[in-house]
Enzyme design. Sequence first.
Site, PDB file in Angstrom:
ATOM      1  N   ARG A  97      18.410 -49.251 -24.578  1.00  0.00           N
ATOM      2  CA  ARG A  97      19.849 -49.116 -24.326  1.00  0.00           C
ATOM      3  C   ARG A  97      20.552 -49.280 -25.669  1.00  0.00           C
ATOM      4  NH1 ARG A  97      20.701 -53.244 -26.791  1.00  0.00           N
ATOM      5  NH2 ARG A  97      22.884 -53.010 -26.232  1.00  0.00           N
ATOM      6  N   ARG A 115      22.660 -41.332 -18.691  1.00  0.00           N
ATOM      7  CA  ARG A 115      23.784 -42.271 -18.791  1.00  0.00           C
ATOM      8  C   ARG A 115      25.010 -41.511 -19.325  1.00  0.00           C
ATOM      9  NH1 ARG A 115      22.696 -48.032 -21.203  1.00  0.00           N
ATOM     10  NH2 ARG A 115      24.474 -48.429 -19.833  1.00  0.00           N
ATOM     11  N   ASP A 169      30.339 -47.214 -27.771  1.00  0.00           N
ATOM     12  CA  ASP A 169      29.570 -46.174 -27.074  1.00  0.00           C
ATOM     13  C   ASP A 169      30.207 -44.807 -27.232  1.00  0.00           C
ATOM     14  OD1 ASP A 169      28.705 -48.767 -25.672  1.00  0.00           O
ATOM     15  OD2 ASP A 169      27.221 -47.241 -25.149  1.00  0.00           O
ATOM     16  N   ASN A 197      33.363 -49.432 -25.128  1.00  0.00           N
ATOM     17  CA  ASN A 197      32.213 -50.291 -25.448  1.00  0.00           C
ATOM     18  C   ASN A 197      31.935 -51.152 -24.220  1.00  0.00           C
ATOM     19  OD1 ASN A 197      30.199 -51.242 -27.341  1.00  0.00           O
ATOM     20  ND2 ASN A 197      31.347 -53.139 -27.487  1.00  0.00           N
TER      21      ASN A 197
HETATM   22  O1  MRU Z   1      24.797 -50.741 -21.460  1.00  0.00           O
HETATM   23  P1  MRU Z   1      24.321 -50.835 -22.884  1.00  0.00           P
HETATM   24  O2  MRU Z   1      23.529 -52.064 -23.154  1.00  0.00           O
HETATM   25  O3  MRU Z   1      23.637 -49.579 -23.316  1.00  0.00           O
HETATM   26  O4  MRU Z   1      25.664 -50.961 -23.722  1.00  0.00           O
HETATM   27  C1  MRU Z   1      25.559 -51.096 -25.109  1.00  0.00           C
HETATM   28  C2  MRU Z   1      26.853 -51.341 -25.783  1.00  0.00           C
HETATM   29  O5  MRU Z   1      27.886 -51.375 -25.175  1.00  0.00           O
HETATM   30  C3  MRU Z   1      26.826 -51.470 -27.279  1.00  0.00           C
HETATM   31  O6  MRU Z   1      27.826 -52.332 -27.722  1.00  0.00           O
HETATM   32  C4  MRU Z   1      27.051 -50.090 -27.898  1.00  0.00           C
HETATM   33  O7  MRU Z   1      26.152 -49.145 -27.371  1.00  0.00           O
HETATM   34  C5  MRU Z   1      26.948 -50.107 -29.365  1.00  0.00           C
HETATM   35  S1  MRU Z   1      25.289 -50.170 -29.873  1.00  0.00           S
HETATM   36  C6  MRU Z   1      25.137 -50.032 -31.517  1.00  0.00           C
END
Ligand code: MRU
Length: 356
Positions: free
Chosen positions: A45, A88, A238, A248
Amino acid sequence: MLPTIDWKDEAVVMIDQRKLPASEIYVSCKTAQEVAKAIKTMVIRGAPAIGVAAAMGIALGMNRSRATGTKQFATEFQKLCDLMAATRPTAVNLFWAIERMKRVFADAAQNGCSVTELKQRLTNEAHRIHDEDVASCRSMGAFGAQLVPEQARILTHCNAGALATAGYGTALGVIRAAAEQGKKVAVLADETRPFLQGARLTAWELVKDGIDTTVITDNMAASMMRLGHVDLVVVGADRIAANGDVANKIGTYGVAVLAREHEIPFYVAAPLSTVDLNTSDGSRIPIEERNEREVTHVGPNRLTPEGAHIRNPAFDVTPARYVTAIVTERGIARPPFHESLAAFVEAAQLAAGVAR
Ligand code: MRU
């Protein structure tokens, strides 16, 4: 550097982030379908890491293709791109990486490449996306470290570290670079309900690196700021819309509002692959709603009574006005973001020789 994802022989290998920090187990994906499932189920992730995984998954799947002609090969390629795109919805790096694979495919097909050559080009591109991501993180670290004072207590949310990228990290890359420069940094890691990326993953990474780390529950951040225990905030992203709105991990918006109230700088560190100039503002960013079990349970233990409705949006949007600056691999973008981000993206495209 921590091994997040690697392509070894016939498999894409990832550390299983669902199991950290209790167990350091690696998952070996031998098909594109297994890679897609790994992304969906959070074995891997973090926006940039998802993009790298998708590219490797597509290349892996196409390497296994038995197609002898380019027409059949192209049909299979499109199917794998669609499969990855459905994993996703929020992290734009996923779609950015798929687009890169498509561009390489289209160029190679136009030049009359054989199936064997197409396989090689897709493989090379997946490796390039991986290696460029590490380089971007290093560069972000160098730029971002300039924003960190000699002594700093830094609050971060979720995990934007080596685990969320091909290596080194975005927000944690900034922290790592500052520590490597000899700055005295101490990190407050929000636990990040419900998936606990902060408590489990950020703390795991930073402790391994010997960086002073304190985990707090999400509802402690306000008090920590009011007590003067936070000098700056740095988080990942994100998807960043053209106007600088930042999607994010859920909870980031609250941290940003709190930072403003307490006059604490709020920085976002993200590669330009996270910047989506086709999305004008944050209201247009699709927000993933995940399984309610992430909220109702911790491990096997149920927390909530049967019958209560549950919401589980995985991300939120922080309006650009709360963002002090955005650290990218090309430099530090300042408001107005619609200008500074567009200029960086254009410069990156020119450098890569890509015309839009
Ligand atoms: O649901 P996730 O764990 O994939 O979400 C990740 C985040 O929100 C991170 O902060 C984001 O992807 C930045 S990663 C460098």
